[in-house]
Scaffold this active site. Structure first.
Site, PDB file in Angstrom:
ATOM      1  N   TRP A 152     -13.753   3.662   9.348  1.00  0.00           N
ATOM      2  CA  TRP A 152     -13.378   2.281   9.058  1.00  0.00           C
ATOM      3  C   TRP A 152     -12.391   1.759  10.092  1.00  0.00           C
ATOM      4  CZ3 TRP A 152     -16.867   0.006   6.599  1.00  0.00           C
ATOM      5  CH2 TRP A 152     -17.583   0.655   5.588  1.00  0.00           C
ATOM      6  N   ASP A 164      -5.740  -1.991   6.034  1.00  0.00           N
ATOM      7  CA  ASP A 164      -6.982  -2.018   5.262  1.00  0.00           C
ATOM      8  C   ASP A 164      -6.806  -1.056   4.100  1.00  0.00           C
ATOM      9  OD1 ASP A 164      -9.483  -1.716   4.161  1.00  0.00           O
ATOM     10  OD2 ASP A 164     -10.470  -1.064   6.000  1.00  0.00           O
ATOM     11  N   LYS A 207     -13.539  -0.640  -5.149  1.00  0.00           N
ATOM     12  CA  LYS A 207     -12.971   0.686  -5.355  1.00  0.00           C
ATOM     13  C   LYS A 207     -12.072   0.665  -6.604  1.00  0.00           C
ATOM     14  CE  LYS A 207     -14.294   1.316  -0.950  1.00  0.00           C
ATOM     15  NZ  LYS A 207     -15.460   2.094  -0.503  1.00  0.00           N
TER      16      LYS A 207
END
Length: 359
Positions: A102, A171, A195
């Protein structure tokens, strides 16, 4: 109907109490005779729903009025572009820390818009550790510093918040709301919902107000934080049902005792699973112990030929979505807030039995 134990990395498990409340309100939202999915985002009922969700989030994280809270479209991947488009100033430069896939994707996207300095990377050891900040090569003229506190795919997590003299951008898609957080140490936090926040379809951005208004004239309106802040995240029709569900999750977290209580539960879950893996000669985890994620636990079997059998038998036992990301293989158990301790106990029991039969 019995509920399966869901270890998916995202879209992930939602609290059963939240799903049941949504089920009860699906056809008639609070006496309106309509589903919230059918209501205008300008309707006062929906406006109040959004206001309550934001306030509950501010309460959970201790977010001051110095920060705007935005509920947006596009997932965290859109933020890979929005961050540089909004925060890169005259210098046109930013520092990024690369600790996994990511982070790498964020770097690749940001390079479309400016000069990106990779100040540190753990790619040399297959992203199995977090580079100590003492080894970082930060730029004197960077507009901001970006990192990913928890890498969902590799199961790598920072155990510290970086100390930098530029706005810190994070993030937090796979770690936010899992424990208390000092928001004041950040310039901007973003997180995909799927999530610990709610279902896929909504993205959270927490941005310090003094960082608003920096986007250039060429930045599209939908990618400009200032415009979203000025319009209370309703510049266009927002994902109202996802926002509603996120609000229910925030209320559920408060009912559990808040983030301090969730942190204790999450610590127990992670310790139980890692302790079992470490004591086994059949399973292993590739990440440095100090840098292991408390949300995403990857592991491999000593004999990868047994991977399919493991997944098939786990599924038959009601343990779902344990297959590791396609880029790394093996297994991964994502143990977000809504995954109960009973799920981890069931997984450990299954793993012990599988090892006994196949080890």
């Amino acid at each position: 109907m019995s509920r399966a134990f869901n270890f998916c990395a995202g879209p992930a498990a939602l609290p059963e109490a939240v799903l049941r409340q949504a089920q009860e309100e699906l056809l008639d939202f609070r006496g309106t005779g309509m589903s919230v999915m059918e209501m205008s985002h300008r309707d006062q009922v929906v406006v109040e729903l959004a206001r309550r969700a934001e306030q509950d989030l501010r309460d959970l994280l201790g977010i001051s009025d110095d920060y705007a809270v935005l509920f947006l479209h596009g997932g965290a991947s859109t933020q890979f572009a929005m961050v540089p488009l909004n925060l890169m100033g005259d210098n046109g430069k930013a520092d990024y820390i690369n600790t996994g896939q990511w982070s790498s994707k964020a770097i690749k996207e940001a390079r479309r818009y400016g000069d990106i300095n990779v100040a540190a990377s753990s790619e040399d050891r297959n992203f199995s550790y977090v580079p100590p900040q003492a080894d970082w090569t930060l730029s004197a003229d960077a507009d901001y510093v970006h990192y990913c506190p928890n890498e969902t795919i590799g199961g790598l997590e920072f155990d510290f918040i970086p100390e930098v003299d530029k706005p810190l951008v994070a993030d937090m898609s796979s770690t936010i709301l899992s424990r208390p957080l000092d928001v004041n140490r950040f310039g901007l936090i973003y997180a995909g919902a799927q999530k610990n926040i709610g279902p896929a379809g909504i993205t959270l951005v927490i941005v310090r107000r003094d960082l608003l208004g920096r986007a250039g004239a060429s930045v599209p309106a939908m990618l400009n934080y200032q415009i979203h802040a000025d319009n209370d995240s309703m510049y266009n029709t927002p994902p109202t049902f996802a926002w509603y569900l996120a609000g229910l999750v925030f209320q559920w977290l408060k009912d559990q005792g808040g983030l301090t209580a969730m942190a204790a539960i999450n610590e127990r879950k992670a310790k139980r699973l890692y302790d079992f893996i470490d004591a086994s000669g059949f399973y292993s985890n590739p990440v440095e112990k100090a840098d292991r994620s408390r949300m995403n636990v990857p592991f491999v079997l000593a004999n990868s030929d047994l991977d399919k059998d493991f997944l098939d038998e786990a599924g038959a036992a009601g343990l779902h979505n344990l297959k590791g990301h396609r880029s790394v293989g093996g297994m991964r158990a994502s143990i977000y807030n809504a995954v109960p301790e009973a799920a981890v106990e069931a997984l450990v029991a299954f793993m012990a039995d599988f090892e006994k039969r196949h080890g």
